[in-house]
Write an enzyme that holds these catalytic residues in place. Sequence first.
Site, PDB file in Angstrom:
ATOM      1  N   LYS A   1      16.741  -7.697  21.688  1.00 32.87           N
ATOM      2  CA  LYS A   1      15.585  -8.505  22.141  1.00 32.87           C
ATOM      3  C   LYS A   1      14.263  -7.811  21.870  1.00 32.87           C
ATOM      4  O   LYS A   1      13.310  -8.438  21.452  1.00 32.87           O
ATOM      5  CB  LYS A   1      15.633  -8.706  23.668  1.00 32.87           C
ATOM      6  CG  LYS A   1      16.466  -9.821  24.172  1.00 32.87           C
ATOM      7  CD  LYS A   1      16.270  -9.963  25.666  1.00 32.87           C
ATOM      8  CE  LYS A   1      16.633  -8.745  26.473  1.00 32.87           C
ATOM      9  NZ  LYS A   1      18.048  -8.396  26.511  1.00 32.87           N
TER      10      LYS A   1
ATOM     11  N   THR B   1      23.999  -9.237  37.029  1.00 34.43           N
ATOM     12  CA  THR B   1      22.877  -8.524  37.630  1.00 34.43           C
ATOM     13  C   THR B   1      22.352  -9.360  38.806  1.00 34.43           C
ATOM     14  O   THR B   1      22.875 -10.453  39.078  1.00 34.43           O
ATOM     15  CB  THR B   1      21.797  -8.192  36.585  1.00 34.43           C
ATOM     16  OG1 THR B   1      20.880  -7.254  37.169  1.00 34.43           O
ATOM     17  CG2 THR B   1      21.055  -9.438  36.117  1.00 34.43           C
TER      18      THR B   1
ATOM     19  N   THR C   1      21.517   4.014  30.498  1.00 28.27           N
ATOM     20  CA  THR C   1      22.431   4.944  31.160  1.00 28.27           C
ATOM     21  C   THR C   1      23.154   5.859  30.177  1.00 28.27           C
ATOM     22  O   THR C   1      23.820   6.798  30.594  1.00 28.27           O
ATOM     23  CB  THR C   1      23.516   4.160  31.933  1.00 28.27           C
ATOM     24  OG1 THR C   1      24.203   3.331  31.001  1.00 28.27           O
ATOM     25  CG2 THR C   1      22.902   3.298  33.021  1.00 28.27           C
ATOM     26  N   GLY C   2      23.040   5.582  28.887  1.00 26.61           N
ATOM     27  CA  GLY C   2      23.759   6.372  27.893  1.00 26.61           C
ATOM     28  C   GLY C   2      25.254   6.068  27.850  1.00 26.61           C
ATOM     29  O   GLY C   2      25.993   6.670  27.079  1.00 26.61           O
TER      30      GLY C   2
ATOM     31  N   GLY D   1      23.210  -8.705  27.249  1.00 23.09           N
ATOM     32  CA  GLY D   1      22.059  -7.849  26.950  1.00 23.09           C
ATOM     33  C   GLY D   1      22.342  -6.926  25.772  1.00 23.09           C
ATOM     34  O   GLY D   1      23.377  -7.046  25.100  1.00 23.09           O
ATOM     35  N   ASP D   2      21.390  -6.038  25.504  1.00 19.41           N
ATOM     36  CA  ASP D   2      21.536  -5.041  24.433  1.00 19.41           C
ATOM     37  C   ASP D   2      21.773  -5.682  23.071  1.00 19.41           C
ATOM     38  O   ASP D   2      22.582  -5.219  22.279  1.00 19.41           O
ATOM     39  CB  ASP D   2      22.678  -4.058  24.760  1.00 19.41           C
ATOM     40  CG  ASP D   2      22.483  -3.425  26.115  1.00 19.41           C
ATOM     41  OD1 ASP D   2      21.332  -3.086  26.414  1.00 19.41           O
ATOM     42  OD2 ASP D   2      23.453  -3.317  26.870  1.00 19.41           O
TER      43      ASP D   2
ATOM     44  N   GLN E   1      18.258  -8.274  30.205  1.00 23.23           N
ATOM     45  CA  GLN E   1      19.703  -8.521  30.222  1.00 23.23           C
ATOM     46  C   GLN E   1      20.073  -9.737  29.357  1.00 23.23           C
ATOM     47  O   GLN E   1      19.451  -9.949  28.335  1.00 23.23           O
ATOM     48  CB  GLN E   1      20.222  -8.696  31.660  1.00 23.23           C
ATOM     49  CG  GLN E   1      20.144  -7.419  32.500  1.00 23.23           C
ATOM     50  CD  GLN E   1      18.801  -7.234  33.175  1.00 23.23           C
ATOM     51  OE1 GLN E   1      18.230  -8.156  33.721  1.00 23.23           O
ATOM     52  NE2 GLN E   1      18.271  -6.019  33.155  1.00 23.23           N
TER      53      GLN E   1
ATOM     54  N   GLY F   1      16.626  -1.901  28.984  1.00 20.43           N
ATOM     55  CA  GLY F   1      16.172  -0.821  28.125  1.00 20.43           C
ATOM     56  C   GLY F   1      16.089  -1.292  26.694  1.00 20.43           C
ATOM     57  O   GLY F   1      17.038  -1.861  26.175  1.00 20.43           O
ATOM     58  N   HIS F   2      14.934  -1.090  26.082  1.00 19.87           N
ATOM     59  CA  HIS F   2      14.762  -1.479  24.683  1.00 19.87           C
ATOM     60  C   HIS F   2      14.513  -0.240  23.849  1.00 19.87           C
ATOM     61  O   HIS F   2      13.794   0.653  24.280  1.00 19.87           O
ATOM     62  CB  HIS F   2      13.495  -2.316  24.502  1.00 19.87           C
ATOM     63  CG  HIS F   2      13.514  -3.622  25.182  1.00 19.87           C
ATOM     64  ND1 HIS F   2      14.566  -4.483  25.111  1.00 19.87           N
ATOM     65  CD2 HIS F   2      12.576  -4.224  25.925  1.00 19.87           C
ATOM     66  CE1 HIS F   2      14.265  -5.573  25.794  1.00 19.87           C
ATOM     67  NE2 HIS F   2      13.067  -5.426  26.307  1.00 19.87           N
TER      68      HIS F   2
HETATM   69  P1  IMP Z   1      22.547  -3.870  37.649  1.00 17.92           P
HETATM   70  O1  IMP Z   1      21.636  -4.804  36.935  1.00 17.92           O
HETATM   71  O2  IMP Z   1      22.156  -2.415  37.472  1.00 17.92           O
HETATM   72  O3  IMP Z   1      22.766  -4.226  39.076  1.00 17.92           O
HETATM   73  O4  IMP Z   1      23.998  -3.956  36.957  1.00 17.92           O
HETATM   74  C1  IMP Z   1      24.800  -5.125  37.013  1.00 17.92           C
HETATM   75  C2  IMP Z   1      25.579  -5.338  35.736  1.00 17.92           C
HETATM   76  O5  IMP Z   1      24.679  -5.718  34.710  1.00 17.92           O
HETATM   77  C3  IMP Z   1      26.301  -4.088  35.210  1.00 17.92           C
HETATM   78  O6  IMP Z   1      27.466  -4.518  34.542  1.00 17.92           O
HETATM   79  C4  IMP Z   1      25.324  -3.526  34.206  1.00 17.92           C
HETATM   80  O7  IMP Z   1      25.948  -2.732  33.225  1.00 17.92           O
HETATM   81  C5  IMP Z   1      24.747  -4.801  33.621  1.00 17.92           C
HETATM   82  N1  IMP Z   1      23.379  -4.652  33.103  1.00 17.92           N
HETATM   83  C6  IMP Z   1      22.239  -4.614  33.825  1.00 17.92           C
HETATM   84  N2  IMP Z   1      21.175  -4.506  33.028  1.00 17.92           N
HETATM   85  C7  IMP Z   1      21.631  -4.507  31.779  1.00 17.92           C
HETATM   86  C8  IMP Z   1      20.991  -4.462  30.512  1.00 17.92           C
HETATM   87  O8  IMP Z   1      19.762  -4.430  30.375  1.00 17.92           O
HETATM   88  N3  IMP Z   1      21.812  -4.467  29.425  1.00 17.92           N
HETATM   89  C9  IMP Z   1      23.154  -4.548  29.551  1.00 17.92           C
HETATM   90  N4  IMP Z   1      23.794  -4.610  30.705  1.00 17.92           N
HETATM   91  C10 IMP Z   1      23.040  -4.590  31.820  1.00 17.92           C
HETATM   92 MG    MG Z   2      19.216  -2.806  26.546  1.00 17.57          MG
END
Ligand code: IMP
Ligand code: MG
Length: 389
Positions: free
Chosen positions: A16, A204, A266-267, A12-13, A189, A40-41
């Site tokens: 997108k 995730t 989450t910063g 992710g990140d 993600q 988060g975008h």
């Molecule tokens: P969860 O999705 O909050 O349960 O997190 C599970 C894992 O996926 C963790 O390592 C998070 O940091 C990662 N993760 C979840 N959503 C994102 C995203 O949108 N971008 C990057 N990492 C993510």
């Molecule tokens: Mg993101």
Amino acid sequence: MKNTVVVGMFFGDCGKGRIVDYLAQSYKVCVRFNGGNNAGHTILTNEKKVVSHYIPCGILHPNNMAILGNGMVIDPIALVEEIKSLESLEINVKDRLFISNRAHIVLDKHKEEDTHQLGKSIGTTGKGIGPAYQDKMARSGWTMGRAIKESSKSLNTPIEFLRPYVIDTVSLIHSFIDKGYNFLFEGAQGILLDIDHGTYPFVTSSNTLPSALYTGTGFPGNLPVSSVGVVKAYTTKVGAGPFPTRMELKDEDKQRLIGQEYGATTGRPRDCGWLDLPALKYAINIGGIEQLAITKLDCLLFNPIKVCVGYNLAGDFIDYFPINRLEEASPVYIAMPGFDDEIKKFQETVNYNQIPNRIRAYLDLIETFTNTEIAYVSTGPERNQMIKR
Ligand code: IMP
Ligand code: MG
């Protein structure tokens, strides 16, 4: 009529949101199919910086309709906040935003459970995503529709505010298909975080592959959707789990600073690494990715640039991503010439064939290794800084 899905290739990140925002100009309907506000975008439009967690980026285009599909898990408190913040930027969502009555609700208890996990185990975003999907799969979850019907005070969540937006989005999608509208699906993600095909258990709790769009929205499985995978010129990751191409500390600090690699949700500072071509090829194969979009080349300012082209596994060189034996494998790199001095010219380039030589060589390496066409290249953070091949 072409339908398209945009997904992230690694963790992710990857930008997108940018790509969806760019493509949305040519689509009528923009749909999310998985995850929640763990995504988060950040989008820069000419005048505004918009951060969204739920609502697909198509909403930034006045004629676009946005759907939150049944595959999502939604915290009503956070969604209400997002709607209000979009409205404060004069982005109107009335009659353009539709929330599936089958999407599941993230409750306070889910968030509490998830927060207890923070800092421990896999390092989730703490948004209650895993626990909400757990209740969904255990068949004890609250759907949006149920919450609205039973209007339960005990839920302690602003469901009334969302009432006008909640409908049977599956029927809506089918009526839009009948009208000939085209669809743009926005993944959340990235493929390596997919619950089935990612680096389990460091993943995730939903499917992030393009194919998840079908179950996550009710879009019929016999209609073709072409897929675009978004890849950053380097790799980043938040949370625990294997990250074989992670940079050395000094390089990572530099990359984080230049790329401003801090989580939009989450910063948290993101870990940074070199591009992993075998992992990319794995994600392309498993996702059925037809085209790539490359972002943030302008933030990759090393000389030389390392690129992972294989792994050393028990003394043997392999050219594929050893997803089942990552802890035993070490990446094998080649060095590509840096292109700091080409960035200025690159940012003025509008035609793919005029991309400066060393940046073009980096792109050609990606294409050759993966045997996949690069169709989009972003040249900077602004909306119009995009080359379409
Ligand atoms: P969860 O999705 O909050 O349960 O997190 C599970 C894992 O996926 C963790 O390592 C998070 O940091 C990662 N993760 C979840 N959503 C994102 C995203 O949108 N971008 C990057 N990492 C993510
Ligand atoms: Mg993101």
